[in-house]
Design an enzyme around this catalytic site. Structure first.
Site, short mmCIF file in Angstrom:
data_model
loop_
_atom_site.label_atom_id
_atom_site.label_comp_id
_atom_site.label_asym_id
_atom_site.label_seq_id
_atom_site.Cartn_x
_atom_site.Cartn_y
_atom_site.Cartn_z
N ARG A 61 -10.00 -17.26 -31.68
CA ARG A 61 -11.30 -18.30 -32.19
C ARG A 61 -10.73 -19.72 -31.79
O ARG A 61 -9.60 -20.25 -31.98
CB ARG A 61 -11.49 -18.20 -33.66
CG ARG A 61 -12.82 -17.99 -34.26
CD ARG A 61 -12.96 -17.66 -35.62
NE ARG A 61 -12.89 -18.88 -36.44
CZ ARG A 61 -12.72 -18.94 -37.66
NH1 ARG A 61 -13.37 -17.69 -38.47
NH2 ARG A 61 -12.90 -20.08 -38.51
N ARG A 65 -4.53 -13.70 -35.72
CA ARG A 65 -6.20 -13.44 -35.47
C ARG A 65 -6.77 -13.24 -34.39
O ARG A 65 -6.46 -14.09 -33.56
CB ARG A 65 -7.04 -14.37 -36.45
CG ARG A 65 -8.31 -13.87 -36.45
CD ARG A 65 -9.27 -14.32 -37.58
NE ARG A 65 -9.29 -15.80 -37.44
CZ ARG A 65 -9.87 -16.60 -38.48
NH1 ARG A 65 -10.61 -15.96 -39.66
NH2 ARG A 65 -9.82 -17.82 -38.53
N LYS A 110 -10.83 -14.37 -46.86
CA LYS A 110 -12.04 -14.52 -47.39
C LYS A 110 -13.18 -13.58 -46.62
O LYS A 110 -13.92 -12.86 -47.40
CB LYS A 110 -12.66 -15.89 -47.48
CG LYS A 110 -11.81 -16.94 -48.16
CD LYS A 110 -12.73 -18.37 -48.29
CE LYS A 110 -12.67 -18.97 -46.75
NZ LYS A 110 -11.52 -19.22 -46.06
N ARG A 129 -7.57 -28.09 -40.37
CA ARG A 129 -8.29 -27.42 -41.42
C ARG A 129 -7.83 -27.41 -42.89
O ARG A 129 -8.50 -27.44 -43.83
CB ARG A 129 -8.48 -26.07 -40.84
CG ARG A 129 -9.51 -26.23 -39.70
CD ARG A 129 -9.62 -24.83 -39.09
NE ARG A 129 -9.91 -23.64 -39.82
CZ ARG A 129 -9.64 -22.49 -39.09
NH1 ARG A 129 -8.81 -22.21 -38.35
NH2 ARG A 129 -10.02 -21.27 -39.97
N ARG A 153 -18.27 -25.80 -49.95
CA ARG A 153 -16.87 -26.25 -49.61
C ARG A 153 -16.67 -27.57 -50.08
O ARG A 153 -15.48 -27.92 -49.81
CB ARG A 153 -16.82 -26.24 -48.06
CG ARG A 153 -15.65 -25.25 -47.50
CD ARG A 153 -15.97 -25.44 -46.14
NE ARG A 153 -14.70 -24.80 -45.42
CZ ARG A 153 -14.96 -23.55 -44.79
NH1 ARG A 153 -16.04 -22.66 -44.96
NH2 ARG A 153 -13.92 -23.23 -44.17
#
Ligand code: AP5
Length: 212
Positions: free
Chosen positions: A154, A121, A13, A165, A87
């Site tokens: 992160r 990531r 996203k 998540r 969300r």
């Protein structure tokens, strides 16, 4: 152009929102980025949000809605790409009071692809640019191409937190997708494709909707 980008954690996203923002000159508004900035500045919102974000849980609606209402309600954004908000169905209803929406892109990805994307990531600790150790590596390992900052993992990208998540997303996303599909605003995008292919599909949907 008032766009929402929906999709599970790690589907891309943020990556796509930045590309749309650059191509069409429309601001990218990411609730996750705004919350992380609050956490690093140790604001009241940040102190409350950090407890939930660390565990991979959603920040309660009342905190997020108030924060986003202040941002979107200032009339600062006539056009925007909303990434990460709404969300929950409650957030979607609240957004209805703040602004109209032209299109909602739903990026769907398989769990295997998501795990691979999030575990690789890396984020710049200074300018927040996003990399991937294989798919989008920096020129020099561990160093941001843009500002020379240190690349870090992160806090919520640990495998067990990613799974939490994803579970939360699976529970909350169906009513949200149904809500926008009933309104005729939803466009399905295959998020398992390479970055440029996804971007091509999004640009086509934007042009088909006469938004650019
Ligand atoms: P948020 O920051 O919104 O995180 P998220 O939704 O979990 O999504 P991510 O940022 O992890 O992934 P992304 O889809 O943007 O993927 P990216 O482009 O980086 O939220 C974080 C937390 O904040 C939440 O858990 C919650 O606690 C809180 N929060 C935020 N909004 C909230 C709200 N509205 N209500 C309540 N709480 C809220 O890509 C991932 C990686 O893959 C990158 O390395 C990238 O380089 C790579 N990549 C991207 N696309 C591709 C591709 N097509 N092929 C190969 N690699 C790719």
């Amino acid at each position: 152009m008032r766009l929402i980008i929906l999709g599970p954690p790690g589907t891309g996203k943020g990556t796509q929102s930045r590309m749309i923002s650059e191509k069409f000159g429309v601001p990218h508004v990411s609730s996750g980025d705004i919350l992380r900035e609050n956490v690093s500045r140790k604001t009241d919102i940040g102190k409350k949000a950090e407890i939930f974000m660390k565990k991979g849980q959603l920040v309660p609606d009342n905190i997020v809605v108030k924060m986003m209402a202040e941002i979107l309600g200032r009339g600062k954004y006539k056009n925007f790409i909303l990434d990460g908000f709404p969300r929950t169905i409650n957030q979607a209803h609240e957004l209805e009071h703040l602004t109209e929406i032209d299109l909602v892109m739903n990026l769907e990805s398989s769990e295997k692809v998501i795990m691979e994307r999030l575990s690789g990531r890396r984020v710049c600790s200074a300018c927040k640019a996003v990399y991937h150790i294989r798919n989008m590596p920096p020129k020099e390992e561990g160093v941001c191409d843009k500002c020379g900052g240190r690349l870090v993992i992160r806090d919520d990208d640990k495998p067990e937190t990613i799974r939490d998540r994803l579970k939360i997303y699976q529970v909350l996303s169906d009513p949200l997708i149904f809500f926008y599909s009933q309104k005729g605003l939803l466009r399905e995008i295959d998020g398992d494709q390479p970055i440029e292919k996804i971007f091509g599909d999004i640009v086509k949907a934007i042009k088909k909707g006469d938004l650019a």
